[in-house]
Scaffold this motif. Structure first.
Motif, PDB file in Angstrom:
ATOM      1  N   SER A  24      48.407  39.241  54.257  1.00 30.95           N
ATOM      2  CA  SER A  24      47.359  38.881  53.301  1.00 30.95           C
ATOM      3  C   SER A  24      47.955  38.395  51.987  1.00 30.95           C
ATOM      4  O   SER A  24      47.487  37.412  51.398  1.00 30.95           O
ATOM      5  CB  SER A  24      46.442  40.076  53.033  1.00 30.95           C
ATOM      6  OG  SER A  24      45.735  40.426  54.181  1.00 30.95           O
ATOM      7  N   MET A  28      47.345  34.636  50.545  1.00 31.27           N
ATOM      8  CA  MET A  28      46.780  34.419  49.212  1.00 31.27           C
ATOM      9  C   MET A  28      47.723  33.578  48.351  1.00 31.27           C
ATOM     10  O   MET A  28      47.294  32.654  47.657  1.00 31.27           O
ATOM     11  CB  MET A  28      46.472  35.751  48.544  1.00 31.27           C
ATOM     12  CG  MET A  28      45.330  36.495  49.201  1.00 31.27           C
ATOM     13  SD  MET A  28      45.033  38.103  48.464  1.00 31.27           S
ATOM     14  CE  MET A  28      43.996  37.616  47.097  1.00 31.27           C
ATOM     15  N   SER A  39      39.873  40.139  43.025  1.00 29.11           N
ATOM     16  CA  SER A  39      39.434  39.242  44.096  1.00 29.11           C
ATOM     17  C   SER A  39      37.929  39.356  44.272  1.00 29.11           C
ATOM     18  O   SER A  39      37.310  40.341  43.881  1.00 29.11           O
ATOM     19  CB  SER A  39      40.149  39.577  45.407  1.00 29.11           C
ATOM     20  OG  SER A  39      39.823  40.874  45.827  1.00 29.11           O
ATOM     21  N   THR A  40      37.371  38.343  44.892  1.00 28.52           N
ATOM     22  CA  THR A  40      35.942  38.341  45.189  1.00 28.52           C
ATOM     23  C   THR A  40      35.733  38.843  46.619  1.00 28.52           C
ATOM     24  O   THR A  40      36.691  38.928  47.412  1.00 28.52           O
ATOM     25  CB  THR A  40      35.366  36.926  45.067  1.00 28.52           C
ATOM     26  OG1 THR A  40      35.953  36.102  46.089  1.00 28.52           O
ATOM     27  CG2 THR A  40      35.646  36.319  43.692  1.00 28.52           C
ATOM     28  N   LEU A  41      34.496  39.115  46.962  1.00 26.21           N
ATOM     29  CA  LEU A  41      34.170  39.533  48.321  1.00 26.21           C
ATOM     30  C   LEU A  41      34.563  38.441  49.320  1.00 26.21           C
ATOM     31  O   LEU A  41      35.099  38.724  50.391  1.00 26.21           O
ATOM     32  CB  LEU A  41      32.682  39.868  48.439  1.00 26.21           C
ATOM     33  CG  LEU A  41      32.193  40.328  49.800  1.00 26.21           C
ATOM     34  CD1 LEU A  41      32.916  41.602  50.237  1.00 26.21           C
ATOM     35  CD2 LEU A  41      30.691  40.552  49.774  1.00 26.21           C
ATOM     36  N   GLN A  43      36.978  36.211  48.985  1.00 27.44           N
ATOM     37  CA  GLN A  43      38.438  36.201  49.137  1.00 27.44           C
ATOM     38  C   GLN A  43      38.902  37.365  50.012  1.00 27.44           C
ATOM     39  O   GLN A  43      39.798  37.205  50.840  1.00 27.44           O
ATOM     40  CB  GLN A  43      39.109  36.268  47.770  1.00 27.44           C
ATOM     41  CG  GLN A  43      38.987  34.997  46.970  1.00 27.44           C
ATOM     42  CD  GLN A  43      39.494  35.151  45.550  1.00 27.44           C
ATOM     43  OE1 GLN A  43      39.506  36.250  44.987  1.00 27.44           O
ATOM     44  NE2 GLN A  43      39.932  34.045  44.961  1.00 27.44           N
ATOM     45  N   ASP A  44      38.290  38.520  49.827  1.00 29.27           N
ATOM     46  CA  ASP A  44      38.652  39.678  50.664  1.00 29.27           C
ATOM     47  C   ASP A  44      38.392  39.380  52.130  1.00 29.27           C
ATOM     48  O   ASP A  44      39.220  39.682  52.992  1.00 29.27           O
ATOM     49  CB  ASP A  44      37.875  40.921  50.238  1.00 29.27           C
ATOM     50  CG  ASP A  44      38.323  41.474  48.905  1.00 29.27           C
ATOM     51  OD1 ASP A  44      39.423  41.109  48.433  1.00 29.27           O
ATOM     52  OD2 ASP A  44      37.570  42.282  48.324  1.00 29.27           O
ATOM     53  N   LEU A  45      37.245  38.784  52.405  1.00 25.08           N
ATOM     54  CA  LEU A  45      36.913  38.444  53.785  1.00 25.08           C
ATOM     55  C   LEU A  45      37.873  37.394  54.338  1.00 25.08           C
ATOM     56  O   LEU A  45      38.386  37.531  55.447  1.00 25.08           O
ATOM     57  CB  LEU A  45      35.468  37.947  53.877  1.00 25.08           C
ATOM     58  CG  LEU A  45      34.972  37.581  55.272  1.00 25.08           C
ATOM     59  CD1 LEU A  45      34.981  38.813  56.178  1.00 25.08           C
ATOM     60  CD2 LEU A  45      33.581  36.993  55.203  1.00 25.08           C
ATOM     61  N   GLN A  48      41.782  38.972  54.078  1.00 21.56           N
ATOM     62  CA  GLN A  48      42.055  40.290  54.650  1.00 21.56           C
ATOM     63  C   GLN A  48      41.219  40.549  55.903  1.00 21.56           C
ATOM     64  O   GLN A  48      41.764  40.897  56.949  1.00 21.56           O
ATOM     65  CB  GLN A  48      41.801  41.380  53.614  1.00 21.56           C
ATOM     66  CG  GLN A  48      42.750  41.318  52.445  1.00 21.56           C
ATOM     67  CD  GLN A  48      42.370  42.297  51.353  1.00 21.56           C
ATOM     68  OE1 GLN A  48      41.697  43.292  51.588  1.00 21.56           O
ATOM     69  NE2 GLN A  48      42.805  42.021  50.146  1.00 21.56           N
ATOM     70  N   GLY A  49      39.903  40.392  55.794  1.00 25.61           N
ATOM     71  CA  GLY A  49      39.017  40.704  56.912  1.00 25.61           C
ATOM     72  C   GLY A  49      39.258  39.865  58.149  1.00 25.61           C
ATOM     73  O   GLY A  49      39.560  40.391  59.226  1.00 25.61           O
TER      74      GLY A  49
END
Length: 139
Positions: A24, A28, A39-41, A43-45, A48-49
């Motif tokens: 991750s 990034m 980070s924003t939701l 970006q996390d998704l 990472q997700g």
């Protein structure tokens, strides 16, 4: 077939977590996003997700084990004896693990008390995590 202990599974999960952390971080950095910043939701998704789901589903479907499980001598098998497939891996790694996580990780803790050491995601996908038998017989 020896069922894996929840502790061994936990250590394998920590190894996979470290691998995914670095993956991750790399994704990034390559995308020009500050991996150490907020980070924003989305970006996390994205970083990472989705890579995490792809990692777990692909390794489980193709090899029956993630690198963490391989390092600890573990394998995911179907209880009916059939080979692991993409749908079973998806049900276990995405649907099942999401449900195992939501109520305070209760689905993971379940493996400590279940007679076959199955967590909720194993029960949903009808899988077991077992120790791989050594291929090299001793002297």
């Amino acid at each position: 077939m020896v069922v894996a202990s929840p502790w061994r599974r936990l250590v394998a999960s920590l190894v996979d977590g470290l691998i995914l952390f670095f993956l991750s971080f790399l994704l990034m950095a390559l995308a020009g996003v500050d991996p150490l910043g907020p980070s924003t939701l989305g970006q996390d998704l994205l970083f990472q997700g989705l890579p995490g789901w792809a990692y777990y589903v692909a390794f489980t479907a193709l090899y029956g084990a993630t690198p963490g499980k391989m390092a600890l001598g573990l394998r995911v098998v179907r209880t009916d004896g059939k080979p692991m497939d993409w749908l079973t891996a998806f049900m276990r790694e995405v649907v099942g693990k999401t449900l195992s996580t939501l109520p305070f990780l209760l689905g993971y803790l379940w493996a400590f008390f279940h007679p076959k050491r199955q967590a909720w995601h194993d029960l949903i996908a009808d899988t077991l995590v077992v120790r791989v038998e050594s291929q090299n017989p001793g002297p």
